[in-house]
Design a protein around this motif. Structure first.
Motif, PDB file in Angstrom:
ATOM      1  N   GLU A 326     -52.334  -9.231   3.777  1.00 10.35           N
ATOM      2  CA  GLU A 326     -51.244  -8.390   4.258  1.00 10.35           C
ATOM      3  C   GLU A 326     -50.264  -8.139   3.114  1.00 10.35           C
ATOM      4  OE1 GLU A 326     -49.321 -10.111   7.579  1.00 10.35           O
ATOM      5  OE2 GLU A 326     -51.114 -10.180   8.839  1.00 10.35           O
ATOM      6  N   THR A 327     -49.800  -6.914   3.040  1.00  5.43           N
ATOM      7  CA  THR A 327     -48.811  -6.563   2.017  1.00  5.43           C
ATOM      8  C   THR A 327     -47.413  -6.743   2.585  1.00  5.43           C
ATOM      9  OG1 THR A 327     -50.318  -4.952   1.024  1.00  5.43           O
ATOM     10  CG2 THR A 327     -47.979  -4.758   0.472  1.00  5.43           C
ATOM     11  N   CYS A 328     -46.639  -7.597   1.956  1.00  6.51           N
ATOM     12  CA  CYS A 328     -45.256  -7.845   2.374  1.00  6.51           C
ATOM     13  C   CYS A 328     -44.321  -7.431   1.242  1.00  6.51           C
ATOM     14  CB  CYS A 328     -45.053  -9.321   2.715  1.00  6.51           C
ATOM     15  SG  CYS A 328     -46.122  -9.921   4.050  1.00  6.51           S
ATOM     16  N   SER A 329     -43.056  -7.387   1.553  1.00  7.71           N
ATOM     17  CA  SER A 329     -42.083  -7.019   0.522  1.00  7.71           C
ATOM     18  C   SER A 329     -40.817  -7.836   0.700  1.00  7.71           C
ATOM     19  CB  SER A 329     -41.756  -5.526   0.589  1.00  7.71           C
ATOM     20  OG  SER A 329     -41.122  -5.213   1.817  1.00  7.71           O
ATOM     21  N   ASP A 330     -40.083  -7.962  -0.377  1.00 14.50           N
ATOM     22  CA  ASP A 330     -38.809  -8.666  -0.340  1.00 14.50           C
ATOM     23  C   ASP A 330     -37.956  -8.145  -1.490  1.00 14.50           C
ATOM     24  OD1 ASP A 330     -36.851 -10.341   0.489  1.00 14.50           O
ATOM     25  OD2 ASP A 330     -38.005 -12.194   0.270  1.00 14.50           O
ATOM     26  N   TYR A 331     -36.647  -8.378  -1.392  1.00 15.67           N
ATOM     27  CA  TYR A 331     -35.753  -7.950  -2.460  1.00 15.67           C
ATOM     28  C   TYR A 331     -35.659  -9.049  -3.517  1.00 15.67           C
ATOM     29  CZ  TYR A 331     -34.231  -3.893   0.182  1.00 15.67           C
ATOM     30  OH  TYR A 331     -34.192  -2.694   0.841  1.00 15.67           O
ATOM     31  N   VAL A 332     -35.855  -8.658  -4.760  1.00 11.93           N
ATOM     32  CA  VAL A 332     -35.823  -9.590  -5.882  1.00 11.93           C
ATOM     33  C   VAL A 332     -34.687  -9.184  -6.817  1.00 11.93           C
ATOM     34  CG1 VAL A 332     -37.103 -10.531  -7.838  1.00 11.93           C
ATOM     35  CG2 VAL A 332     -38.302  -9.946  -5.721  1.00 11.93           C
ATOM     36  N   GLU A 333     -33.912 -10.163  -7.242  1.00 13.93           N
ATOM     37  CA  GLU A 333     -32.781  -9.866  -8.121  1.00 13.93           C
ATOM     38  C   GLU A 333     -33.241  -9.671  -9.561  1.00 13.93           C
ATOM     39  OE1 GLU A 333     -30.442 -13.265  -7.318  1.00 13.93           O
ATOM     40  OE2 GLU A 333     -29.361 -12.333  -5.657  1.00 13.93           O
ATOM     41  N   LYS A 334     -32.811  -8.575 -10.149  1.00 10.45           N
ATOM     42  CA  LYS A 334     -33.101  -8.281 -11.545  1.00 10.45           C
ATOM     43  C   LYS A 334     -31.831  -8.544 -12.350  1.00 10.45           C
ATOM     44  CE  LYS A 334     -37.359  -6.809 -11.059  1.00 10.45           C
ATOM     45  NZ  LYS A 334     -38.508  -7.514 -11.673  1.00 10.45           N
ATOM     46  N   SER A 335     -31.827  -9.638 -13.056  1.00 17.36           N
ATOM     47  CA  SER A 335     -30.621 -10.052 -13.764  1.00 17.36           C
ATOM     48  C   SER A 335     -30.277  -9.085 -14.890  1.00 17.36           C
ATOM     49  CB  SER A 335     -30.802 -11.457 -14.345  1.00 17.36           C
ATOM     50  OG  SER A 335     -31.055 -12.388 -13.320  1.00 17.36           O
ATOM     51  N   LEU A 336     -28.972  -8.899 -15.085  1.00 15.82           N
ATOM     52  CA  LEU A 336     -28.502  -8.105 -16.215  1.00 15.82           C
ATOM     53  C   LEU A 336     -28.499  -8.982 -17.463  1.00 15.82           C
ATOM     54  CD1 LEU A 336     -25.425  -6.230 -14.689  1.00 15.82           C
ATOM     55  CD2 LEU A 336     -27.666  -5.278 -15.195  1.00 15.82           C
ATOM     56  N   SER A 337     -28.883  -8.412 -18.574  1.00 15.18           N
ATOM     57  CA  SER A 337     -28.867  -9.170 -19.819  1.00 15.18           C
ATOM     58  C   SER A 337     -27.428  -9.361 -20.292  1.00 15.18           C
ATOM     59  CB  SER A 337     -29.671  -8.437 -20.896  1.00 15.18           C
ATOM     60  OG  SER A 337     -28.999  -7.252 -21.292  1.00 15.18           O
ATOM     61  N   LYS A 338     -27.215 -10.366 -21.122  1.00 11.77           N
ATOM     62  CA  LYS A 338     -25.876 -10.612 -21.671  1.00 11.77           C
ATOM     63  C   LYS A 338     -25.395  -9.409 -22.469  1.00 11.77           C
ATOM     64  CE  LYS A 338     -26.268 -15.654 -21.969  1.00 11.77           C
ATOM     65  NZ  LYS A 338     -26.253 -16.837 -22.869  1.00 11.77           N
ATOM     66  N   THR A 339     -26.332  -8.738 -23.136  1.00 15.68           N
ATOM     67  CA  THR A 339     -25.962  -7.567 -23.942  1.00 15.68           C
ATOM     68  C   THR A 339     -25.430  -6.445 -23.067  1.00 15.68           C
ATOM     69  OG1 THR A 339     -27.660  -8.121 -25.572  1.00 15.68           O
ATOM     70  CG2 THR A 339     -26.812  -5.866 -25.598  1.00 15.68           C
ATOM     71  N   VAL A 340     -26.112  -6.189 -21.948  1.00 16.38           N
ATOM     72  CA  VAL A 340     -25.689  -5.118 -21.042  1.00 16.38           C
ATOM     73  C   VAL A 340     -24.339  -5.452 -20.418  1.00 16.38           C
ATOM     74  CG1 VAL A 340     -26.210  -3.966 -18.858  1.00 16.38           C
ATOM     75  CG2 VAL A 340     -28.011  -4.281 -20.556  1.00 16.38           C
ATOM     76  N   ILE A 341     -24.173  -6.695 -19.969  1.00 17.35           N
ATOM     77  CA  ILE A 341     -22.896  -7.096 -19.368  1.00 17.35           C
ATOM     78  C   ILE A 341     -21.762  -6.939 -20.376  1.00 17.35           C
ATOM     79  CG2 ILE A 341     -21.589  -9.036 -18.424  1.00 17.35           C
ATOM     80  CD1 ILE A 341     -24.173 -10.072 -17.205  1.00 17.35           C
ATOM     81  N   LYS A 342     -22.013  -7.365 -21.603  1.00 22.39           N
ATOM     82  CA  LYS A 342     -20.989  -7.261 -22.649  1.00 22.39           C
ATOM     83  C   LYS A 342     -20.609  -5.805 -22.891  1.00 22.39           C
ATOM     84  CE  LYS A 342     -20.019  -8.757 -27.400  1.00 22.39           C
ATOM     85  NZ  LYS A 342     -20.559  -9.475 -28.592  1.00 22.39           N
ATOM     86  N   LYS A 343     -21.608  -4.915 -22.910  1.00 22.50           N
ATOM     87  CA  LYS A 343     -21.338  -3.494 -23.128  1.00 22.50           C
ATOM     88  C   LYS A 343     -20.532  -2.901 -21.976  1.00 22.50           C
ATOM     89  CE  LYS A 343     -25.028  -2.015 -26.243  1.00 22.50           C
ATOM     90  NZ  LYS A 343     -26.096  -1.020 -26.463  1.00 22.50           N
ATOM     91  N   LEU A 344     -20.881  -3.278 -20.748  1.00 23.74           N
ATOM     92  CA  LEU A 344     -20.178  -2.740 -19.588  1.00 23.74           C
ATOM     93  C   LEU A 344     -18.741  -3.251 -19.531  1.00 23.74           C
ATOM     94  CD1 LEU A 344     -22.973  -2.907 -16.853  1.00 23.74           C
ATOM     95  CD2 LEU A 344     -22.141  -0.898 -18.080  1.00 23.74           C
ATOM     96  N   VAL A 345     -18.541  -4.511 -19.879  1.00 22.46           N
ATOM     97  CA  VAL A 345     -17.179  -5.059 -19.915  1.00 22.46           C
ATOM     98  C   VAL A 345     -16.345  -4.308 -20.945  1.00 22.46           C
ATOM     99  CG1 VAL A 345     -15.804  -7.078 -20.577  1.00 22.46           C
ATOM    100  CG2 VAL A 345     -17.758  -7.350 -19.046  1.00 22.46           C
ATOM    101  N   TYR A 346     -16.920  -4.077 -22.111  1.00 20.85           N
ATOM    102  CA  TYR A 346     -16.176  -3.375 -23.169  1.00 20.85           C
ATOM    103  C   TYR A 346     -15.905  -1.921 -22.771  1.00 20.85           C
ATOM    104  CZ  TYR A 346     -14.821  -1.626 -27.753  1.00 20.85           C
ATOM    105  OH  TYR A 346     -14.126  -1.053 -28.786  1.00 20.85           O
ATOM    106  N   ALA A 347     -16.887  -1.278 -22.123  1.00 22.06           N
ATOM    107  CA  ALA A 347     -16.748   0.142 -21.785  1.00 22.06           C
ATOM    108  C   ALA A 347     -15.812   0.376 -20.606  1.00 22.06           C
ATOM    109  CB  ALA A 347     -18.123   0.735 -21.477  1.00 22.06           C
ATOM    110  N   LEU A 348     -15.786  -0.543 -19.635  1.00 20.44           N
ATOM    111  CA  LEU A 348     -15.097  -0.279 -18.373  1.00 20.44           C
ATOM    112  C   LEU A 348     -13.864  -1.145 -18.123  1.00 20.44           C
ATOM    113  CD1 LEU A 348     -18.296  -0.046 -16.134  1.00 20.44           C
ATOM    114  CD2 LEU A 348     -17.053   1.843 -17.193  1.00 20.44           C
ATOM    115  N   ILE A 349     -13.734  -2.258 -18.836  1.00 27.12           N
ATOM    116  CA  ILE A 349     -12.648  -3.202 -18.541  1.00 27.12           C
ATOM    117  C   ILE A 349     -11.702  -3.405 -19.726  1.00 27.12           C
ATOM    118  CG2 ILE A 349     -12.130  -5.606 -17.936  1.00 27.12           C
ATOM    119  CD1 ILE A 349     -14.677  -5.644 -16.273  1.00 27.12           C
TER     120      ILE A 349
END
Length: 372
Positions: A326-349
């Motif tokens: 049987e094919t089932c599904s679930d939601y899996v968390e895709k973690s953000l890399s430290k590089t991406v988080i750092k870029k978003l913090v610098y760009a938006l905060i």
């Protein structure tokens, strides 16, 4: 801040071993643990509810399913101790000082009486230096090969959730100290008149009707599994946010004689308090608080677990049973890399050291029959 949902022994006594609930919403409805819109809670509130329930019962979620089964009712001698309350707001003192300064800028020409102040979450965060001017710009302006648009949307949503909690603590303390009369985070109805926004605080009946409408629109959407959405988080995870808000907007204008609705902080403050704030705050101290707060936000936001978890995506997997695969599904968390988080913090905060105190960006007027 997310509301605290208390679980009592009486609520736990309604459950029995072997009881099965098809999803968290069914469990919430059975125990009457619903938010103000009549929906099942989500996010940190859901985790808080499950942690509190775990003190009294052992619940098991079936893999690949949304079902919850009551595996055990803890005897009274085995009930777990109450969880420690955090309530520690490391940003509160800076936020309060900045809010005092921003409110002190209300025109001294306003006569004695009560003043209504309306502040959106983004604008109060911007006025306090918690985000920069680029936070509400189109996603493409901070988009690159490493940060996908969905990551940016999710990052903003989780940052807003954290900021809402920080601001809540600050405003609650100010209210307890009687620095203003009242403060609520509430839907506000808006009319466009001659290029200006005219605000209307809904009456109890209007607010009830709007909450019912909101709940109906949420439940009209389906998850990828085919089940009804229970809350806004389900809408977001299903990738249907834009459709949801368009539908809500259309239904809203069909029912109410206003152009749109927006949730805002509604603060009622008297002119005596404003004068006191004007005498006890100054630009230099406020500017120091702005940069101190922004530095703390930039340092600590990347450390938050919900930020690092990133977004959830639906993944399928195969379960082998006696009847075959049987094919089932679930939601899996895709973690953000430290590089991406750092870029978003610098760009938006991040706010540069040379920046002055941000604009207050609130709307205020003297109280007048719910219309502003």
């Amino acid at each position: 801040m997310n509301k605290i949902y208390n679980i009592t022994q009486d609520m736990a006594d309604k459950l029995h071993e072997g009881q099965v609930f098809k999803n968290f919403r069914a469990l919430s409805e059975y125990l009457n643990i619903l938010d103000k819109n009549g929906c099942a809670v989500c996010g940190s509130s859901k985790r808080q509810v499950m942690a509190e329930l775990n003190r009294y019962v052992v619940l098991e979620k079936e893999k690949g399913s949304f079902c919850y089964t009551v595996k055990k009712i803890r005897p009274k001698t085995e009930i777990l101790s109450p969880r420690p309350k955090s309530g520690n707001n490391k940003y509160g003192s800076n936020i309060k000082e900045i809010i005092r300064y921003q409110l002190s800028k209300i025109s001294p020409e306003v006569e004695n009486g009560n003043i209504d102040v309306f502040w959106t979450l983004d604008n109060i965060a911007k006025a306090c230096g918690m985000i920069n001017e680029d936070f509400d710009k189109p996603y493409t302006q901070v988009y690159d090969n490493e940060a996908r648009v969905t990551d940016i949307i999710n990052f903003k949503r989780k940052v807003r959730s954290s900021f809402k909690e920080y601001i809540y603590y600050a405003l609650e303390e100010m209210k307890k100290n009687k620095e203003f009369i009242s403060c609520n985070y509430t839907p506000v109805f808006i009319s466009k008149e001659l290029g200006c926004d005219k605000l209307h605080v809904p009456t109890e009946v209007e607010l009830r009707d709007y909450n019912n409408l909101f709940s109906k629109v949420v439940h009209s959407f389906k998850k990828s599994s085919g089940e009804e959405c229970e809350n806004e988080q389900d809408i977001f995870l299903s990738g249907k946010s834009s459709y949801f808000y368009n539908e809500l907007q259309n239904k809203f204008t069909d029912i109410f004689p206003y152009d749109t609705v927006y949730s805002m902080y509604h603060i009622i403050i008297d002119t005596t308090s404003i004068k006191r704030m004007r005498n006890n705050t100054n630009e230099e101290t406020c500017l120091e608080c702005v940069h101190r707060l922004n530095d703390a936000i930039c340092e600590n936001i990347p450390k938050l677990a919900n930020i690092k978890r990133g977004r959830k995506v639906r993944e399928e997997y195969i379960v082998y049973t006696q009847n075959g695969a049987e094919t089932c599904s679930d939601y899996v968390e895709k973690s953000l890399s430290k590089t991406v988080i750092k870029k978003l913090v610098y760009a938006l905060i991040y706010i540069p050291n040379e920046q002055k105190i941000p604009c207050e960006n609130y709307i205020y007027n003297e109280v007048s029959n719910n219309e502003f």
